[in-house]
Design a protein around this motif. Structure first.
Motif, PDB file in Angstrom:
ATOM      1  N   MET A  60       0.954  -1.099  -0.003  1.00  0.00           N
ATOM      2  CA  MET A  60      -0.240   0.025  -0.049  1.00  0.00           C
ATOM      3  C   MET A  60       0.851   1.247   0.060  1.00  0.00           C
ATOM      4  SD  MET A  60      -2.948  -1.526   2.642  1.00  0.00           S
ATOM      5  CE  MET A  60      -4.315  -0.012   2.384  1.00  0.00           C
ATOM      6  N   GLU A  61       0.466   2.409  -0.784  1.00  0.00           N
ATOM      7  CA  GLU A  61       1.223   3.384  -0.981  1.00  0.00           C
ATOM      8  C   GLU A  61       1.120   4.347   0.447  1.00  0.00           C
ATOM      9  OE1 GLU A  61       3.338   3.545  -3.347  1.00  0.00           O
ATOM     10  OE2 GLU A  61       2.567   1.654  -4.093  1.00  0.00           O
ATOM     11  N   THR A  62       2.090   5.054   0.382  1.00  0.00           N
ATOM     12  CA  THR A  62       2.287   6.190   1.514  1.00  0.00           C
ATOM     13  C   THR A  62       2.705   7.250   0.570  1.00  0.00           C
ATOM     14  OG1 THR A  62       4.520   6.106   2.549  1.00  0.00           O
ATOM     15  CG2 THR A  62       2.637   4.727   3.443  1.00  0.00           C
ATOM     16  N   LYS A  63       3.180   8.457   1.409  1.00  0.00           N
ATOM     17  CA  LYS A  63       3.953   9.467   0.607  1.00  0.00           C
ATOM     18  C   LYS A  63       5.561   9.210   0.466  1.00  0.00           C
ATOM     19  CE  LYS A  63       0.780  13.305   1.780  1.00  0.00           C
ATOM     20  NZ  LYS A  63       0.295  14.123   2.992  1.00  0.00           N
ATOM     21  N   GLY A  64       5.668   8.184   1.455  1.00  0.00           N
ATOM     22  CA  GLY A  64       7.107   7.805   1.413  1.00  0.00           C
ATOM     23  C   GLY A  64       7.216   6.483   0.851  1.00  0.00           C
ATOM     24  N   HIS A  65       7.842   5.726   1.639  1.00  0.00           N
ATOM     25  CA  HIS A  65       7.814   4.205   1.195  1.00  0.00           C
ATOM     26  C   HIS A  65       6.848   3.397   1.404  1.00  0.00           C
ATOM     27  CE1 HIS A  65      12.209   4.879   0.151  1.00  0.00           C
ATOM     28  NE2 HIS A  65      12.644   5.393   1.523  1.00  0.00           N
ATOM     29  N   PRO A  66       6.526   2.271   0.739  1.00  0.00           N
ATOM     30  CA  PRO A  66       5.274   1.893   1.009  1.00  0.00           C
ATOM     31  C   PRO A  66       5.382   1.028   2.329  1.00  0.00           C
ATOM     32  CG  PRO A  66       6.424   0.592  -0.725  1.00  0.00           C
ATOM     33  CD  PRO A  66       7.238   1.822  -0.608  1.00  0.00           C
ATOM     34  N   VAL A  67       3.824   0.496   2.490  1.00  0.00           N
ATOM     35  CA  VAL A  67       3.831  -0.275   3.711  1.00  0.00           C
ATOM     36  C   VAL A  67       2.952  -1.592   2.989  1.00  0.00           C
ATOM     37  CG1 VAL A  67       1.756  -0.532   5.425  1.00  0.00           C
ATOM     38  CG2 VAL A  67       3.588   1.575   5.472  1.00  0.00           C
ATOM     39  N   VAL A  68       3.581  -2.569   3.935  1.00  0.00           N
ATOM     40  CA  VAL A  68       2.634  -3.890   3.450  1.00  0.00           C
ATOM     41  C   VAL A  68       1.513  -4.316   4.413  1.00  0.00           C
ATOM     42  CG1 VAL A  68       3.166  -6.431   2.767  1.00  0.00           C
ATOM     43  CG2 VAL A  68       4.987  -4.760   2.349  1.00  0.00           C
ATOM     44  N   PHE A  69       0.280  -4.724   3.902  1.00  0.00           N
ATOM     45  CA  PHE A  69      -0.547  -5.082   4.963  1.00  0.00           C
ATOM     46  C   PHE A  69      -1.071  -6.421   4.655  1.00  0.00           C
ATOM     47  CE2 PHE A  69      -4.929  -5.779   5.976  1.00  0.00           C
ATOM     48  CZ  PHE A  69      -4.745  -5.474   7.435  1.00  0.00           C
ATOM     49  N   GLY A  70      -1.382  -7.562   5.460  1.00  0.00           N
ATOM     50  CA  GLY A  70      -1.650  -8.814   5.281  1.00  0.00           C
ATOM     51  C   GLY A  70      -2.497  -9.023   6.259  1.00  0.00           C
ATOM     52  N   GLU A  71      -3.484 -10.093   5.827  1.00  0.00           N
ATOM     53  CA  GLU A  71      -4.218 -10.729   7.224  1.00  0.00           C
ATOM     54  C   GLU A  71      -5.124 -12.154   6.812  1.00  0.00           C
ATOM     55  OE1 GLU A  71      -7.746  -8.289   7.841  1.00  0.00           O
ATOM     56  OE2 GLU A  71      -8.426  -8.318   5.626  1.00  0.00           O
ATOM     57  N   LYS A  72      -5.290 -12.590   7.968  1.00  0.00           N
ATOM     58  CA  LYS A  72      -5.948 -14.117   7.937  1.00  0.00           C
ATOM     59  C   LYS A  72      -7.168 -13.783   8.963  1.00  0.00           C
ATOM     60  CE  LYS A  72      -5.655 -18.791   7.958  1.00  0.00           C
ATOM     61  NZ  LYS A  72      -6.302 -19.136   6.587  1.00  0.00           N
ATOM     62  N   MET A  73      -8.174 -13.917   8.554  1.00  0.00           N
ATOM     63  CA  MET A  73      -9.358 -14.002   9.544  1.00  0.00           C
ATOM     64  C   MET A  73      -9.780 -15.226   9.933  1.00  0.00           C
ATOM     65  SD  MET A  73      -9.302 -10.666  10.098  1.00  0.00           S
ATOM     66  CE  MET A  73     -10.696 -10.253  10.840  1.00  0.00           C
ATOM     67  N   VAL A  74      -9.826 -15.799  11.023  1.00  0.00           N
ATOM     68  CA  VAL A  74     -10.345 -17.060  11.391  1.00  0.00           C
ATOM     69  C   VAL A  74     -11.633 -17.158  12.034  1.00  0.00           C
ATOM     70  CG1 VAL A  74      -8.162 -18.119  11.764  1.00  0.00           C
ATOM     71  CG2 VAL A  74      -9.018 -17.036  13.634  1.00  0.00           C
ATOM     72  N   ILE A 148       3.864  -4.096   7.779  1.00  0.00           N
ATOM     73  CA  ILE A 148       5.296  -3.961   7.804  1.00  0.00           C
ATOM     74  C   ILE A 148       5.567  -2.612   7.025  1.00  0.00           C
ATOM     75  CG2 ILE A 148       7.386  -5.163   6.762  1.00  0.00           C
ATOM     76  CD1 ILE A 148       5.805  -7.068   8.960  1.00  0.00           C
ATOM     77  N   GLU A 149       6.277  -1.911   7.665  1.00  0.00           N
ATOM     78  CA  GLU A 149       6.347  -0.468   7.160  1.00  0.00           C
ATOM     79  C   GLU A 149       8.042  -0.287   6.606  1.00  0.00           C
ATOM     80  OE1 GLU A 149       7.330   3.331   8.919  1.00  0.00           O
ATOM     81  OE2 GLU A 149       7.481   2.316  11.010  1.00  0.00           O
ATOM     82  N   GLY A 150       8.176   0.637   5.969  1.00  0.00           N
ATOM     83  CA  GLY A 150       9.432   0.883   5.342  1.00  0.00           C
ATOM     84  C   GLY A 150      10.347   2.249   5.877  1.00  0.00           C
ATOM     85  N   GLU A 151       9.658   2.774   6.851  1.00  0.00           N
ATOM     86  CA  GLU A 151      10.469   3.873   7.202  1.00  0.00           C
ATOM     87  C   GLU A 151      10.618   4.164   8.886  1.00  0.00           C
ATOM     88  OE1 GLU A 151       7.493   6.729   5.779  1.00  0.00           O
ATOM     89  OE2 GLU A 151       8.607   7.113   4.036  1.00  0.00           O
ATOM     90  N   GLU A 152      10.798   2.846   9.368  1.00  0.00           N
ATOM     91  CA  GLU A 152      11.020   2.840  10.911  1.00  0.00           C
ATOM     92  C   GLU A 152      12.488   3.624  11.085  1.00  0.00           C
ATOM     93  OE1 GLU A 152      11.972   2.025  15.113  1.00  0.00           O
ATOM     94  OE2 GLU A 152      13.137   1.498  13.227  1.00  0.00           O
ATOM     95  N   GLU A 153      13.205   3.418  10.603  1.00  0.00           N
ATOM     96  CA  GLU A 153      14.681   3.793  10.704  1.00  0.00           C
ATOM     97  C   GLU A 153      14.857   5.548  10.303  1.00  0.00           C
ATOM     98  OE1 GLU A 153      16.423   2.348  12.441  1.00  0.00           O
ATOM     99  OE2 GLU A 153      16.616   0.069  11.995  1.00  0.00           O
ATOM    100  N   ILE A 154      13.806   5.834   9.813  1.00  0.00           N
ATOM    101  CA  ILE A 154      13.838   7.412   9.318  1.00  0.00           C
ATOM    102  C   ILE A 154      12.590   7.982  10.152  1.00  0.00           C
ATOM    103  CG2 ILE A 154      15.167   7.283   7.224  1.00  0.00           C
ATOM    104  CD1 ILE A 154      12.581   7.284   5.615  1.00  0.00           C
ATOM    105  N   GLY A 155      12.230   7.568  11.092  1.00  0.00           N
ATOM    106  CA  GLY A 155      11.145   8.206  12.007  1.00  0.00           C
ATOM    107  C   GLY A 155       9.827   7.884  11.803  1.00  0.00           C
ATOM    108  N   SER A 156       9.606   6.705  10.837  1.00  0.00           N
ATOM    109  CA  SER A 156       8.081   6.299  10.458  1.00  0.00           C
ATOM    110  C   SER A 156       7.310   7.675  10.249  1.00  0.00           C
ATOM    111  CB  SER A 156       7.479   5.815  11.863  1.00  0.00           C
ATOM    112  OG  SER A 156       8.235   4.682  12.221  1.00  0.00           O
ATOM    113  N   GLU A 157       7.789   8.354   9.238  1.00  0.00           N
ATOM    114  CA  GLU A 157       7.342   9.601   9.126  1.00  0.00           C
ATOM    115  C   GLU A 157       5.779   9.497   8.464  1.00  0.00           C
ATOM    116  OE1 GLU A 157       8.577  13.730   6.467  1.00  0.00           O
ATOM    117  OE2 GLU A 157       9.834  12.107   6.679  1.00  0.00           O
ATOM    118  N   ASN A 158       5.501   8.756   7.737  1.00  0.00           N
ATOM    119  CA  ASN A 158       4.435   8.757   6.850  1.00  0.00           C
ATOM    120  C   ASN A 158       3.209   7.538   7.568  1.00  0.00           C
ATOM    121  OD1 ASN A 158       4.730  10.527   4.620  1.00  0.00           O
ATOM    122  ND2 ASN A 158       6.573   9.250   4.346  1.00  0.00           N
ATOM    123  N   LEU A 159       3.853   7.064   8.465  1.00  0.00           N
ATOM    124  CA  LEU A 159       2.801   5.644   9.226  1.00  0.00           C
ATOM    125  C   LEU A 159       1.599   6.367  10.112  1.00  0.00           C
ATOM    126  CD1 LEU A 159       2.618   3.040   8.828  1.00  0.00           C
ATOM    127  CD2 LEU A 159       3.912   2.662  10.984  1.00  0.00           C
TER     128      LEU A 159
END
Lengths: 456, 456
Positions: A60-74, A148-159
């Motif tokens: 999924m897109e953000t203004k910065g690096h993308p985020v991955v979302f996944g799920e399993k509903m039981v 799963i985000e892609g910006e933790e090491e740069i302050g999670s700016e877009n999360l």
């Protein structure tokens, strides 16, 4: 769940090979030339989640690096666990200090050596494999979501904005994170607190230009002298911060928790030797682990002004500057502290100089109560696999996104870290012991089991 | 001596052309590529002295740039005046701020514009022309020696050794120097004091590496916090230096001289406006001119440590550094002060850090009593040509060679400066008003006349 050890044994080579494929992608979020690698790492995570048994996964897109979302509903009525991790890593400089290629993982001395081996590819990947085990063996009793985000090491700016825009998608009963460390391989621990942060720059201006220190020295206020005196007064002789109101909102930690924390192994001589100091210094009435865990601190992160070159140049400088920060504890609001400090610091400035305080950064502290179902579930899981009750530890550091999750999503996080201090995260020769990696995969399924029963 | 004005009028164009030839030599002592120019400037001075009437003049070697010595002996029993000046100049950077070529003097708005126009080519050259007048008109009643060095702007590094080796050659009753300024064109003044200097670097080391301010902050002494507190305590609330013994040897200035000094025009509002501050700050019980003239001072010349880049980086730094200096007054020994400070500063260091103090530089203060014959002669000379008794002024700055002369040669200096604050010495667009230049040539002969009678 007795077959988890066997499952790991049967699949360990595959687990490692899958992790290594992820590690080989040089996903350095701060390096703009690695933008495509960041995307590849996200796509890889989508694949990992789908192969592990997710019903769906997407980048999924953000203004910065993308985020991955996944799920399993039981089951609509089952509790939901949101697993948070990050696929970005720190830069590898100074690369010449690495013994091996940072992005070509090798196994040596029982450890995986590579950038991201622990932080956070290795630790996040344990969750994928624990999840795979539960799905493949039909033992998953919770709904599971992955973020799963892609910006933790740069302050999670877009999360934060991503969370604001996806509250329904991220709805869960607890957030489960493996991005911290435990005290020692034989001393399991759970990080129950993270300190908040307030960060200021102060600029002191005296005369309108650098002056001759002979002609003016003694008659004109020197901005460095003034700044030093102002900073020097911010900690009193008991190691307490002197800003009025600073401690007003500090929550005192219960004696039960202090007692539990005190059981964590701590060797003062080793601690001093490791950092090369003869004596420690801090707030009176608290132990070293308490000073960093449950008490706020005040540090000058940087200072500069005047002549700093070789030799002796006499000058009465026009300006002096410092970067100041406080680590905050739960219930201290970083906005309030930032304002209190600014007002106080400006109020103590003498007329002879101009003092400006800028608030540069801030984050709230986080605390996980040790009596909530998710914490109890985590405690039992470690007990199961390590044979010991884990110690609750207040970490002095900050993971701002954890308190942001609580503020935006209203969800507590449980920090089940399996890293070790010796893993050299953010440094050359990052590593992750295989034993911790496999122990993590073994422990996490028990969290789901116990969390499910705690929530019934 | 009534014909001096006419002599100047008759020769002014020649005087300027001769001075300009000297100025056109770019004798920047700190620039190693200007070594040949330094020699040319010295040879030029030899020529100037011989043409002005010296019996002999020569360029003499040192380990650095050469020194020019010249003399004219009129009578073994007459008093001897040693004129000191320097032919080296400061660099011209930033050259783009100059309105004209720094080494091509131009006359505009009644001033000579060029590097060295005042400091010290213009001021030293006045002595050559005053000397020429006295010789050519047979009015010289003193023996005269000239010592023109080439390293004043770089600390007169080799002059002390030259003095040690040439004590007999340099024997004199007084040293006469024009390398300072006077208060205003209509307010003649004589600099009667120069402050001494002690200069230290302090290095504070805490942990053996930069630490994570979250994980360690609050438990480990931060070297910048410690340094700030230590420096902040060096001046008390009355503006007094707190180093024990610091004031022990400070000579209190007589009330007569303080009263005389107080007559110097001083406008506090203009002073503050010129340097852009709202309030002044200094030692209680003293005026601003006294604080810089007769009292010692303490200034931080530079400070650095930790993170000083853009934005917010959290770090508990390993090291912090500062450059500290004190301007000293007569009778304070810079060696003693340097040692006192070092011992005190190291003694107040907490166990949690290591503090090292290095003494980088020092120089003794200088004072010229206002009741010695040479001072009285200078006073009368100004009175003669300016129509006013000159004000004795204690300058806050330091000319270390002046106190070195006293120590090695045992000779007092009289500082007959004709420069103005507005001359922008050491800065772009240095200038020297023609009126000051000619007034200097007019005044100096009277010094010889009155000195000769004072010494009879």
């Amino acid at each position: 769940m007795q077959d988890i050890k066997q499952y790991i044994e049967d699949n360990k080579d595959r687990f490692l090979e899958e992790l290594f494929e992820l590690i080989r992608i040089p996903s350095i979020s701060s390096d703009s030339s690695r933008k495509e690698d960041m995307r590849r790492a996200s796509e890889k995570w989508k694949q990992i989640l789908l192969e592990a048994g997710a019903d769906r996964a997407e980048v999924m897109e953000t203004k910065g690096h993308p985020v991955v979302f996944g799920e399993k509903m039981v089951d609509k009525n089952a509790p939901t666990v949101l697993v948070y991790g990050h696929t970005d890593v720190m830069p590898v400089d100074p690369v010449e200090l690495w013994n091996t290629d940072p992005f070509e993982p090798v196994i040596k001395d029982g450890k995986i050596w590579a950038r991201g081996a622990d932080d956070d590819k290795g630790q996040a990947f344990m969750h994928a494999k624990a999840f795979e085990y539960l799905v493949k063996t039909n033992q998953l009793e919770c709904n599971v979501k992955f973020l799963i985000e892609g910006e933790e090491e740069i302050g999670s700016e877009n999360l934060p904005e991503f969370c604001e825009n996806n509250k329904e998608l991220l709805k869960a009963d607890v957030i489960l994170v493996s991005d911290t460390s435990m005290l020692a391989p034989d001393t399991p621990s759970i990080t129950t607190g993270l300190r908040g942060l307030a960060y200021w720059q102060v600029d002191v201006t005296g005369p309108n230009r650098d002056l001759h220190s002979g002609i003016f020295g003694g008659a004109v206020a020197n901005p460095i002298n003034v700044l030093a005196k102002m900073i020097g007064g911010l900690l009193d002789e008991n190691g307490k911060v002197t800003v009025p109101g600073f401690y007003d909102d500090v929550l005192e930690v219960s004696s039960e928790e202090r007692e539990l924390m005190g059981r964590a192994p701590y060797d003062e001589e080793k601690y001093k030797a490791a950092i090369g100091v003869d004596a420690l210094q801090g707030e009176d009435g608290f132990t070293t682990p308490e000073r960093t865990g449950i008490r706020p601190s005040f540090d000058v992160c940087g200072i500069w002004g005047g002549y700093t070159g070789e030799g002796a140049k006499t000058v009465l400088p026009s300006k002096a500057h410092a970067k100041l920060s406080s680590r905050l504890v739960p219930n201290q609001d970083h906005h309030k502290i930032a304002d209190q400090f600014k007002a106080y610091f400006e109020s103590i400035a003498p007329d002879s100089v101009n003092v400006e305080v800028s608030v540069l950064h801030g984050g709230q502290a986080y605390v996980c109560p040790i009596d909530i179902p998710a914490y109890r579930a985590a405690e039992k899981a470690y007990q199961e696999t390590f044979g010991k009750r884990p110690v609750p530890v207040r970490s002095g550091g900050s993971i701002p996104i954890i308190s942001t999750f609580e503020q935006i999503l209203g969800i507590k996080s449980v920090l089940m870290g399996f890293g070790l201090e010796s893993d050299a995260i953010h440094s050359p020769n990052e590593n992750y012991p295989l034993e911790q990696f496999f122990k993590g995969i073994e422990t996490i399924p028990y969290f789901y089991k116990y969390f499910s029963s705690e929530m019934k």
